[in-house]
Design a protein around this motif. Structure first.
Motif, PDB file in Angstrom:
ATOM      1  N   GLU A  98       7.192   3.160   9.374  1.00 39.42           N
ATOM      2  CA  GLU A  98       8.487   3.082   8.632  1.00 39.42           C
ATOM      3  C   GLU A  98       8.840   1.822   8.198  1.00 39.42           C
ATOM      4  O   GLU A  98       9.657   1.256   7.161  1.00 39.42           O
ATOM      5  N   SER A  99       8.489   0.708   9.133  1.00 35.51           N
ATOM      6  CA  SER A  99       8.806  -0.615   8.863  1.00 35.51           C
ATOM      7  C   SER A  99       7.669  -1.214   7.924  1.00 35.51           C
ATOM      8  O   SER A  99       7.937  -2.356   7.449  1.00 35.51           O
ATOM      9  N   VAL A 100       6.712  -0.590   7.442  1.00 36.37           N
ATOM     10  CA  VAL A 100       5.514  -1.461   6.768  1.00 36.37           C
ATOM     11  C   VAL A 100       5.831  -1.003   5.494  1.00 36.37           C
ATOM     12  O   VAL A 100       6.140  -0.027   4.982  1.00 36.37           O
ATOM     13  N   THR A 101       5.762  -2.209   4.475  1.00 32.73           N
ATOM     14  CA  THR A 101       6.042  -2.353   3.288  1.00 32.73           C
ATOM     15  C   THR A 101       4.673  -2.142   2.489  1.00 32.73           C
ATOM     16  O   THR A 101       3.833  -3.207   2.586  1.00 32.73           O
ATOM     17  N   PRO A 102       4.362  -1.116   1.546  1.00 33.98           N
ATOM     18  CA  PRO A 102       2.899  -1.044   1.158  1.00 33.98           C
ATOM     19  C   PRO A 102       2.887  -2.165  -0.041  1.00 33.98           C
ATOM     20  O   PRO A 102       3.876  -2.447  -0.577  1.00 33.98           O
ATOM     21  N   LYS A 103       1.625  -2.771  -0.130  1.00 35.57           N
ATOM     22  CA  LYS A 103       1.519  -3.783  -1.098  1.00 35.57           C
ATOM     23  C   LYS A 103       1.618  -3.061  -2.740  1.00 35.57           C
ATOM     24  O   LYS A 103       1.482  -1.820  -2.706  1.00 35.57           O
ATOM     25  N   PRO A 104       1.898  -3.826  -3.722  1.00 27.23           N
ATOM     26  CA  PRO A 104       2.136  -3.381  -4.798  1.00 27.23           C
ATOM     27  C   PRO A 104       0.874  -2.425  -5.271  1.00 27.23           C
ATOM     28  O   PRO A 104       0.880  -1.311  -6.151  1.00 27.23           O
ATOM     29  N   GLU A 173      -1.243   0.507   8.281  1.00 32.48           N
ATOM     30  CA  GLU A 173      -0.496  -0.410   8.916  1.00 32.48           C
ATOM     31  C   GLU A 173      -0.628  -2.048   8.024  1.00 32.48           C
ATOM     32  O   GLU A 173       0.483  -2.617   8.043  1.00 32.48           O
ATOM     33  N   GLY A 175      -0.728  -2.229   4.882  1.00 34.83           N
ATOM     34  CA  GLY A 175      -0.018  -1.913   3.440  1.00 34.83           C
ATOM     35  C   GLY A 175      -0.976  -1.578   2.689  1.00 34.83           C
ATOM     36  O   GLY A 175      -0.535  -1.538   1.258  1.00 34.83           O
ATOM     37  N   LYS A 178      -0.506   3.488   1.022  1.00 34.76           N
ATOM     38  CA  LYS A 178       0.922   4.159   1.103  1.00 34.76           C
ATOM     39  C   LYS A 178       0.805   5.328   1.754  1.00 34.76           C
ATOM     40  O   LYS A 178       0.231   6.341   1.176  1.00 34.76           O
ATOM     41  N   LYS A 180       2.333   8.901   2.238  1.00 37.34           N
ATOM     42  CA  LYS A 180       3.413   9.811   1.735  1.00 37.34           C
ATOM     43  C   LYS A 180       2.930  11.137   2.017  1.00 37.34           C
ATOM     44  O   LYS A 180       1.617  11.631   2.385  1.00 37.34           O
TER      45      LYS A 180
END
Length: 204
Positions: A98-104, A173, A175, A178, A180
């Motif tokens: 949950e703390s991982v921000t996926p790359k654009p 992990e 990013g 994503k 989902k």
């Protein structure tokens, strides 16, 4: 030991434990601590193992139709438990990352981690039973040879699937993918969605 090595070890422990009695009515005795992923994985494979043998039983041509229907109901309930547990595993990983921000440019995988783990659990059962057939003394040499060839393919699938799952975990992990999760939204057990069930309810 990476994730899939741990999962494979747990799956095989579950399979071995089941076959100590080889009885679909045997109650699970989960050896792992509560609220751990290991306990969830053991429970997942136990459901798969019991259902594997229920599917064998129901294919007996001489089975009593009433008994077959009873087993079919058990299999339906087992399928629902299996789906619920897979979704629970996905929830576990969703929280983990949950703390991982996926790359654009992050991609979305065609299946979730847990559904890939589901396939790994079933594969463990295939390997176990194909190994039995490849070494069954009462079988013909040709049968054992054919099963040995199939077992080799299954073991290659194990390597490939394990690698894919570990790569997916690493990509999430990092990013690059994503995570989902979608609910399966099974309809056949839902009295509000299955026409046979809700029409029966309306006739009462």
């Amino acid at each position: 030991m990476n994730f899939t090595e741990t999962a494979w070890k747990i799956f095989n422990q579950s399979i071995e434990d089941y076959h100590m009695s080889d009885d679909v009515n045997t109650l699970i005795n989960n050896p792992f601590e509560k609220d751990t992923l290991e306990r969830i994985l053991y429970a997942k494979n136990w459901i798969d193992t019991v259902q594997w043998h229920l599917e064998d039983i129901i294919r007996d041509e001489n089975i009593d139709p009433a008994e077959a229907l009873k087993i079919k109901r058990v299999i339906d309930a087992s399928n629902q438990k299996r789906t619920d547990l897979v979704e629970f595993i996905d929830g576990w990983f969703l929280k983990k990352f949950e703390s991982v921000t996926p790359k654009p440019e992050a991609k979305i995988n065609t299946e979730t981690i847990a559904w890939a783990v589901d396939r790994l659990s079933i594969l463990a059962l295939k390997v176990y039973h194909m190994s039995l057939e490849a070494n069954r003394d009462s079988a013909s040499e040709e049968h054992r040879a054919n099963c040995k060839a199939k077992l080799d393919v299954l073991l290659t699938q194990h390597e490939d699937l394990s690698t894919s799952i570990n790569q997916l975990l690493a990509d999430i992990e990092n990013g690059d993918v994503k995570m989902k999760v979608y609910k399966q939204m099974k309809m056949y057990n839902d009295e509000s969605l299955n026409p046979v069930l809700y029409q029966k309810g309306q006739q009462k």
